[in-house]
Motif scaffolding. Structure first.
Motif, PDB file in Angstrom:
ATOM      1  N   ASN A  91       0.828  -1.071   0.112  1.00 56.11           N
ATOM      2  CA  ASN A  91      -0.057  -0.104  -0.143  1.00 56.11           C
ATOM      3  C   ASN A  91       0.703   1.346   0.060  1.00 56.11           C
ATOM      4  O   ASN A  91       0.372   2.350  -0.592  1.00 56.11           O
ATOM      5  N   ARG A  92       2.063   1.084   0.536  1.00 51.70           N
ATOM      6  CA  ARG A  92       2.816   2.490   0.495  1.00 51.70           C
ATOM      7  C   ARG A  92       3.351   2.702  -0.780  1.00 51.70           C
ATOM      8  O   ARG A  92       4.161   3.510  -1.284  1.00 51.70           O
ATOM      9  N   SER A  93       3.422   1.393  -1.667  1.00 54.51           N
ATOM     10  CA  SER A  93       4.078   1.556  -2.974  1.00 54.51           C
ATOM     11  C   SER A  93       3.186   2.035  -4.093  1.00 54.51           C
ATOM     12  O   SER A  93       3.672   2.274  -5.236  1.00 54.51           O
ATOM     13  N   LEU A  94       1.819   2.099  -3.790  1.00 58.23           N
ATOM     14  CA  LEU A  94       0.974   2.228  -4.649  1.00 58.23           C
ATOM     15  C   LEU A  94       0.601   3.792  -4.726  1.00 58.23           C
ATOM     16  O   LEU A  94       0.725   4.496  -3.945  1.00 58.23           O
ATOM     17  N   PRO A  95      -0.048   4.388  -5.981  1.00 61.70           N
ATOM     18  CA  PRO A  95      -0.491   5.652  -5.808  1.00 61.70           C
ATOM     19  C   PRO A  95      -1.573   5.830  -5.319  1.00 61.70           C
ATOM     20  O   PRO A  95      -2.250   5.084  -4.753  1.00 61.70           O
ATOM     21  N   PRO A  96      -1.900   7.210  -4.786  1.00 66.94           N
ATOM     22  CA  PRO A  96      -3.057   7.524  -4.015  1.00 66.94           C
ATOM     23  C   PRO A  96      -4.400   7.051  -4.430  1.00 66.94           C
ATOM     24  O   PRO A  96      -5.421   6.678  -3.505  1.00 66.94           O
ATOM     25  N   ASN A  97      -4.606   6.823  -5.582  1.00 67.81           N
ATOM     26  CA  ASN A  97      -5.943   6.412  -6.083  1.00 67.81           C
ATOM     27  C   ASN A  97      -6.166   4.886  -6.178  1.00 67.81           C
ATOM     28  O   ASN A  97      -7.096   4.365  -6.635  1.00 67.81           O
ATOM     29  N   GLN A  98      -4.986   4.212  -5.437  1.00 68.14           N
ATOM     30  CA  GLN A  98      -5.166   2.441  -5.508  1.00 68.14           C
ATOM     31  C   GLN A  98      -4.841   2.234  -4.390  1.00 68.14           C
ATOM     32  O   GLN A  98      -4.236   2.661  -3.446  1.00 68.14           O
ATOM     33  N   TYR A  99      -5.141   0.849  -3.891  1.00 64.02           N
ATOM     34  CA  TYR A  99      -5.088   0.321  -2.657  1.00 64.02           C
ATOM     35  C   TYR A  99      -5.192  -1.222  -2.919  1.00 64.02           C
ATOM     36  O   TYR A  99      -5.352  -1.625  -4.007  1.00 64.02           O
ATOM     37  N   ALA A 100      -4.656  -1.838  -2.025  1.00 68.43           N
ATOM     38  CA  ALA A 100      -4.248  -3.188  -2.007  1.00 68.43           C
ATOM     39  C   ALA A 100      -5.090  -4.112  -0.704  1.00 68.43           C
ATOM     40  O   ALA A 100      -4.676  -3.689   0.404  1.00 68.43           O
ATOM     41  N   VAL A 101      -5.629  -5.134  -1.042  1.00 72.45           N
ATOM     42  CA  VAL A 101      -6.108  -5.969  -0.084  1.00 72.45           C
ATOM     43  C   VAL A 101      -5.716  -7.542  -0.156  1.00 72.45           C
ATOM     44  O   VAL A 101      -5.394  -8.077  -1.388  1.00 72.45           O
ATOM     45  N   THR A 102      -5.707  -8.070   0.995  1.00 73.43           N
ATOM     46  CA  THR A 102      -5.144  -9.620   0.612  1.00 73.43           C
ATOM     47  C   THR A 102      -6.396 -10.478   0.274  1.00 73.43           C
ATOM     48  O   THR A 102      -7.588 -10.371   0.744  1.00 73.43           O
ATOM     49  N   THR A 103      -5.822 -11.261  -0.650  1.00 73.39           N
ATOM     50  CA  THR A 103      -6.940 -12.444  -1.309  1.00 73.39           C
ATOM     51  C   THR A 103      -6.571 -13.681  -0.972  1.00 73.39           C
ATOM     52  O   THR A 103      -7.423 -14.503  -0.915  1.00 73.39           O
ATOM     53  N   GLU A 104      -5.486 -13.932  -0.249  1.00 73.06           N
ATOM     54  CA  GLU A 104      -4.889 -15.363  -0.136  1.00 73.06           C
ATOM     55  C   GLU A 104      -3.610 -15.111   1.051  1.00 73.06           C
ATOM     56  O   GLU A 104      -2.912 -14.337   0.707  1.00 73.06           O
ATOM     57  N   LEU A 105      -3.634 -15.948   1.919  1.00 72.18           N
ATOM     58  CA  LEU A 105      -2.738 -15.868   3.031  1.00 72.18           C
ATOM     59  C   LEU A 105      -2.293 -17.218   3.314  1.00 72.18           C
ATOM     60  O   LEU A 105      -3.253 -18.052   3.877  1.00 72.18           O
ATOM     61  N   LYS A 106      -1.096 -17.761   3.133  1.00 71.99           N
ATOM     62  CA  LYS A 106      -0.543 -19.108   3.725  1.00 71.99           C
ATOM     63  C   LYS A 106       0.519 -18.868   4.690  1.00 71.99           C
ATOM     64  O   LYS A 106       1.541 -18.227   4.217  1.00 71.99           O
ATOM     65  N   LEU A 107       0.574 -19.596   5.732  1.00 72.44           N
ATOM     66  CA  LEU A 107       1.685 -19.357   6.738  1.00 72.44           C
ATOM     67  C   LEU A 107       2.191 -20.811   7.235  1.00 72.44           C
ATOM     68  O   LEU A 107       1.322 -21.524   7.032  1.00 72.44           O
ATOM     69  N   ASN A 108       3.408 -20.713   7.459  1.00 69.39           N
ATOM     70  CA  ASN A 108       3.819 -21.966   8.137  1.00 69.39           C
ATOM     71  C   ASN A 108       4.645 -21.181   9.601  1.00 69.39           C
ATOM     72  O   ASN A 108       5.250 -20.516   9.736  1.00 69.39           O
ATOM     73  N   TYR A 109       4.206 -22.038  10.660  1.00 69.90           N
ATOM     74  CA  TYR A 109       4.699 -21.579  12.000  1.00 69.90           C
ATOM     75  C   TYR A 109       5.819 -22.707  12.135  1.00 69.90           C
ATOM     76  O   TYR A 109       5.864 -23.878  12.125  1.00 69.90           O
ATOM     77  N   LEU A 110       7.165 -21.993  12.517  1.00 66.44           N
ATOM     78  CA  LEU A 110       8.325 -22.793  12.651  1.00 66.44           C
ATOM     79  C   LEU A 110       8.644 -23.066  14.068  1.00 66.44           C
ATOM     80  O   LEU A 110       9.235 -23.983  14.271  1.00 66.44           O
ATOM     81  N   LEU A 111       8.593 -21.967  14.868  1.00 66.14           N
ATOM     82  CA  LEU A 111       9.215 -21.859  16.362  1.00 66.14           C
ATOM     83  C   LEU A 111       8.194 -21.248  17.413  1.00 66.14           C
ATOM     84  O   LEU A 111       7.511 -20.452  16.638  1.00 66.14           O
TER      85      LEU A 111
END
Length: 162
Positions: A91-111
């Motif tokens: 979102n800090r890399s986009l121009p003011p007229n755009q924004y981004a939202v998460t559509t998919e998130l995948k995680l691995n918990y390691l410790l």
């Protein structure tokens, strides 16, 4: 409600008072920066890691709000940290007229998340016009990676069009 808050402050333990302090901090941060309340509860304040602004980082102290009943960082908090670091970067890399939202998130918990502080870092894997794939990790205060994830974000226009 005010009497209950006063009672918790005067009769509660240190952990309970710390949670009230975090709630006040979350309200202040929401008012000042228009951020989500969760950002204030977590104390999220980030910065870019490199000159090209291709990676982003949060460093924050662990608080009672973040722990599960086993005394380690809750998995949902680790997911939130990774998602927030990735979302902040894009979102800090986009121009003011755009924004981004998460559509998919995948995680691995390691410790297990233990210690005094954690650091979440995010970077780009692929930047399309509409979909952006990113990766993020959380490290403990001994620089061990405790969680890693990838996320896909959709870039939207503030006027409702892609």
């Amino acid at each position: 409600m005010l009497d209950e808050l006063k009672s918790i402050w005067s009769d509660g333990n240190e952990e309970e008072r710390r949670i009230l302090e975090l709630a006040v901090a979350a309200i202040h941060q929401k008012r000042e920066r228009n951020s989500a309340f969760i950002s204030g509860f977590l104390g999220l304040k980030g910065d870019f890691i490199d000159e090209e602004r291709q990676s982003y980082r949060f460093e924050l102290p662990l608080t009672p709000f973040m722990h599960n009943s086993g005394g380690v960082v809750h998995g949902g908090i680790l997911a939130t940290l990774i998602d927030s670091a990735m979302g902040s970067l894009i979102n800090r890399s986009l121009p003011p007229n755009q924004y981004a939202v998460t559509t998919e998130l995948k995680l691995n918990y390691l410790l297990p998340g233990i210690g005094e502080r954690v650091r979440a870092e995010a970077s780009f894997l692929h930047r399309g016009h509409t979909l952006v794939v990113m990766e993020g990790s959380v490290y403990d205060d001994q620089d061990r990676r405790i969680a890693h994830g990838t996320g896909t974000f959709i870039v939207l226009s503030r006027n409702g069009r892609k």
